[in-house]
Design a protein around this motif. Structure first.
Motif, PDB file in Angstrom:
ATOM      1  N   LYS A 140      -4.828  -6.987   3.346  1.00  0.00           N
ATOM      2  CA  LYS A 140      -3.775  -6.820   2.331  1.00  0.00           C
ATOM      3  C   LYS A 140      -3.302  -8.167   1.803  1.00  0.00           C
ATOM      4  N   GLU A 141      -3.241  -9.159   2.649  1.00  0.00           N
ATOM      5  CA  GLU A 141      -2.861 -10.485   2.174  1.00  0.00           C
ATOM      6  C   GLU A 141      -3.901 -11.028   1.197  1.00  0.00           C
ATOM      7  N   LEU A 147      -5.951  -9.236  -0.684  1.00  0.00           N
ATOM      8  CA  LEU A 147      -5.870  -8.461  -1.920  1.00  0.00           C
ATOM      9  C   LEU A 147      -4.661  -8.868  -2.763  1.00  0.00           C
ATOM     10  N   CYS A 148      -3.540  -9.092  -2.101  1.00  0.00           N
ATOM     11  CA  CYS A 148      -2.315  -9.446  -2.840  1.00  0.00           C
ATOM     12  C   CYS A 148      -2.424 -10.819  -3.493  1.00  0.00           C
ATOM     13  N   ASP A 149      -3.296 -11.670  -2.973  1.00  0.00           N
ATOM     14  CA  ASP A 149      -3.486 -12.992  -3.563  1.00  0.00           C
ATOM     15  C   ASP A 149      -4.429 -12.971  -4.752  1.00  0.00           C
ATOM     16  N   ASP A 150      -5.013 -11.805  -5.049  1.00  0.00           N
ATOM     17  CA  ASP A 150      -5.975 -11.696  -6.145  1.00  0.00           C
ATOM     18  C   ASP A 150      -5.453 -10.689  -7.172  1.00  0.00           C
ATOM     19  N   GLU A 155      -5.180  -6.604  -6.344  1.00  0.00           N
ATOM     20  CA  GLU A 155      -3.936  -6.260  -5.652  1.00  0.00           C
ATOM     21  C   GLU A 155      -3.527  -4.810  -5.822  1.00  0.00           C
ATOM     22  N   SER A 156      -3.999  -4.153  -6.892  1.00  0.00           N
ATOM     23  CA  SER A 156      -3.619  -2.754  -7.113  1.00  0.00           C
ATOM     24  C   SER A 156      -4.629  -1.770  -6.531  1.00  0.00           C
TER      25      SER A 156
END
Length: 238
Positions: free
Chosen positions: A151-152, A154-157, A161-162
């Motif tokens: 998740k970290e 994904l959230c940085d991209d 992130e969605s």
């Protein structure tokens, strides 16, 4: 011979133990008794299903034709009906490969993260992660560690992130010899606190480098050390 390399995010979580010494022992054991096959070819068959609507029968024929070792054939064919039942019939808007990402896991350890595919489903982008272990799949804190790391990443991209991050667990339930597909929504997995995550990563990193030290002069193991600078690192085993 197997080489000890930096583990993938999933293998880091799989091989995490409560102490660095237990991590060390586990990694050394893996190098001396490495896996003898890879599930990697299955991802190509999944892409064929999603992109071209290739049938289960066609893929079974390809497995029997291209995979020469009968025991590996059997493993792939055991998984095929579960994969097929999940994906066949889906005609996604797009299917894409995702470039490798890296995650800083402590002491200069850059852990590679290789999403097999993402695709456009009816409700948006879907990111399926495949867990092909038949026994002892990720669970408890190990599963939380893996999901927290992913998740970290994904959230940085902004492009990822969605995504709807799902874990497709193909393990056999306890007491059974037959696999069953369980779909784990990552939002249902408890996320680790920053402090707990850091503690677990530090334990793994210390055990990993201790394993490198032990194996450096091992006449049986072929050790390839991970560079401390630069992220050009592969999975745990070739």
């Amino acid at each position: 011979m197997a080489k000890l390399k930096v583990p993938s995010a999933q293998h880091l979580a799989r091989n995490w133990e409560g102490t660095p010494d237990k991590v060390r022992k586990g990694l050394v054991k893996l190098v001396r008794n490495p896996p003898t096959f890879s599930y990697q070819p299955l991802f190509g068959y999944v892409r064929d299903m999603l992109l071209w609507g290739v049938s289960e029968q066609q893929i079974e024929t390809a497995i029997r034709t291209k995979i020469k070792r009968e025991n590996v054939q059997d493993l792939y064919l055991e998984l095929l009906p579960l994969i097929s039942s999940h994906f066949l019939g889906d005609r996604p808007k797009y299917v894409m490969a995702v470039d490798r990402r890296y995650y800083a896991a402590g002491r200069g350890l850059m852990v590679p993260f290789d999403p097999p595919i993402i695709y456009g489903g009816a409700d948006g982008m879907v990111f399926p992660w495949f867990s092909f272990w038949k026994s002892n799949p990720l669970s408890g804190e190990r599963l939380s560690l893996f999901v927290t790391i992913v998740k970290e990443i994904l959230c940085d991209d902004p492009d990822l992130e969605s995504a709807n991050f799902q874990i497709l667990d193909f393990s056999a339930p306890k007491g059974s010899v037959e696999r069953k597909l369980s779909i784990i929504n990552s939002n249902d997995v408890p996320i680790l606190s920053s402090a707990r995550k850091q503690d677990m990563l530090e334990v793994f990193a210390e055990g990993y480098f201790a394993a490198l030290d032990e194996l450096r002069n091992d006449p049986v193991a072929d050790v390839k050390e991970a560079p401390i600078v630069g992220p050009d690192q592969l999975k745990l085993f070739d």
